[in-house]
Design an enzyme around this catalytic site. Structure first.
Site, PDB file in Angstrom:
ATOM      1  N   GLY A 183      45.743   7.669 -27.206  1.00 44.30           N
ATOM      2  CA  GLY A 183      45.079   8.576 -26.275  1.00 44.30           C
ATOM      3  C   GLY A 183      45.653   9.983 -26.246  1.00 44.30           C
ATOM      4  O   GLY A 183      45.432  10.727 -25.292  1.00 44.30           O
ATOM      5  N   SER A 184      46.342  10.397 -27.309  1.00 44.52           N
ATOM      6  CA  SER A 184      46.926  11.744 -27.265  1.00 44.52           C
ATOM      7  C   SER A 184      45.836  12.815 -27.272  1.00 44.52           C
ATOM      8  O   SER A 184      46.019  13.888 -26.678  1.00 44.52           O
ATOM      9  CB  SER A 184      47.910  11.944 -28.420  1.00 44.52           C
ATOM     10  OG  SER A 184      47.241  11.989 -29.656  1.00 44.52           O
TER      11      SER A 184
ATOM     12  N   LYS B 228      32.048  -2.710 -35.030  1.00 44.10           N
ATOM     13  CA  LYS B 228      31.040  -1.812 -34.475  1.00 44.10           C
ATOM     14  C   LYS B 228      30.802  -2.124 -33.008  1.00 44.10           C
ATOM     15  O   LYS B 228      31.309  -3.121 -32.483  1.00 44.10           O
ATOM     16  CB  LYS B 228      29.752  -1.888 -35.274  1.00 44.10           C
ATOM     17  CG  LYS B 228      29.138  -3.265 -35.371  1.00 44.10           C
ATOM     18  CD  LYS B 228      27.948  -3.259 -36.327  1.00 44.10           C
ATOM     19  CE  LYS B 228      27.385  -4.671 -36.463  1.00 44.10           C
ATOM     20  NZ  LYS B 228      26.230  -4.713 -37.372  1.00 44.10           N
TER      21      LYS B 228
ATOM     22  N   HIS C 271      38.200  13.724 -36.642  1.00 48.27           N
ATOM     23  CA  HIS C 271      38.612  12.970 -37.824  1.00 48.27           C
ATOM     24  C   HIS C 271      39.816  13.671 -38.449  1.00 48.27           C
ATOM     25  O   HIS C 271      39.795  14.903 -38.611  1.00 48.27           O
ATOM     26  CB  HIS C 271      37.452  12.895 -38.823  1.00 48.27           C
ATOM     27  CG  HIS C 271      37.782  12.074 -40.026  1.00 48.27           C
ATOM     28  ND1 HIS C 271      37.869  10.699 -39.977  1.00 48.27           N
ATOM     29  CD2 HIS C 271      38.089  12.429 -41.293  1.00 48.27           C
ATOM     30  CE1 HIS C 271      38.209  10.248 -41.178  1.00 48.27           C
ATOM     31  NE2 HIS C 271      38.350  11.268 -41.995  1.00 48.27           N
TER      32      HIS C 271
HETATM   33  C1  GRF Z   1      43.616  10.657 -34.348  1.00 55.98           C
HETATM   34  O1  GRF Z   1      44.440  10.911 -35.451  1.00 55.98           O
HETATM   35  C2  GRF Z   1      42.166  10.898 -34.671  1.00 55.98           C
HETATM   36  O2  GRF Z   1      41.961  11.870 -35.628  1.00 55.98           O
HETATM   37  C3  GRF Z   1      41.738   9.572 -35.218  1.00 55.98           C
HETATM   38  O3  GRF Z   1      42.443   8.619 -34.457  1.00 55.98           O
HETATM   39  C4  GRF Z   1      43.643   9.190 -33.949  1.00 55.98           C
HETATM   40  C5  GRF Z   1      43.652   8.993 -32.454  1.00 55.98           C
HETATM   41  O4  GRF Z   1      44.854   9.313 -31.870  1.00 55.98           O
HETATM   42  N1  GRF Z   1      40.291   9.459 -35.153  1.00 55.98           N
HETATM   43  P1  GRF Z   1      45.007   9.325 -30.279  1.00 55.98           P
HETATM   44  O5  GRF Z   1      44.636   7.943 -29.755  1.00 55.98           O
HETATM   45  O6  GRF Z   1      44.124  10.398 -29.736  1.00 55.98           O
HETATM   46  O7  GRF Z   1      46.466   9.623 -30.043  1.00 55.98           O
END
Ligand code: GRF
Length: 206
Positions: A15-16, A68, A114
């Site tokens: 969740g960062s 999904k 992404h």
């Molecule tokens: C991120 O690296 C994002 O690009 C990918 O999943 C990761 C999620 O990280 N889709 P977080 O849970 O937001 O820390």
């Protein structure tokens, strides 16, 4: 849409990114409110972080599919988001493919981040793919979600160098630092009504 943008966040991990969005809101640099945080993983860090900020957080059972969000689970998720008045759905580390039902309910209103410069390196662990490929530049992409995987119209991208001594972890950390600026920035544009989708291209209005 007018006034404060109501965001629903879907995530499976730490969740960062959700945190960076909430931090921007709390700092007053993003006119939005996270009205719902949903995870398909019962003990995901994103739910704990959301609760620490007093946000509405829920685990929704994604059964019966592993990769999904479909059928019943999708209908429950849509209803859950609708009840909270969600206007924009933000995928933040959500490890499932969202299906046309959710996209139809929120047309040009589902965003994803992404960890690669699309269209290169779609799919899982994109930073590792970039490193293994020998790319010299990596980065992240914020895009609208369409029916494909990591194929929707690109809103913005941030590049980072790949360094000689990079490991997958060090490269991912450098990319994530950019993600944490890119997602709030994309949502700022969205909240200001400055994004217009024209076919594949997203025009950023002045
Ligand atoms: C991120 O690296 C994002 O690009 C990918 O999943 C990761 C999620 O990280 N889709 P977080 O849970 O937001 O820390």
């Amino acid at each position: 849409m007018s006034g404060t943008l109501k965001i629903g966040v879907l995530g499976s991990g730490s969740g960062s990114n959700m945190q960076s969005i909430q931090d921007a809101i709390e700092a007053g640099s993003l006119d939005a409110r996270i009205v719902s945080v949903v995870s398909d993983v019962p003990d995901a860090g994103i739910l704990r972080r959301a609760e620490r900020h007093g946000l509405d957080a829920a685990y929704l059972d994604p059964a019966p599919f592993k990769t999904k969000l479909d059928g019943e689970a999708e209908a429950r998720t849509i209803a859950h988001l609708e009840r909270r008045g969600v206007e924009v759905v933000v995928l933040a580390g959500f490890m499932r493919i969202v299906k046309p039902g959710l996209l139809a309910r929120f047309p040009d209103r589902v965003l994803n981040i992404h960890p690669a410069l699309l269209p290169a390196f779609t799919g899982i662990a994109a930073w590792r793919q970039a490193l293994d490929y020998g790319a010299k530049v990596a980065g992240c992409t914020v895009h609208f979600v369409d029916a494909g995987t990591d194929t929707g119209p690109i809103i913005l991208q941030r590049a980072v160098p790949v360094l000689e001594d990079d490991t997958p972890e060090s490269l991912h950390a450098r990319i994530q630092a950019q993600e944490h600026e890119a997602y709030p920035e994309a949502l700022r544009l969205m909240a200001a009504g400055r994004l217009r989708v024209e076919g594949r291209r997203v025009r950023i209005l002045p």
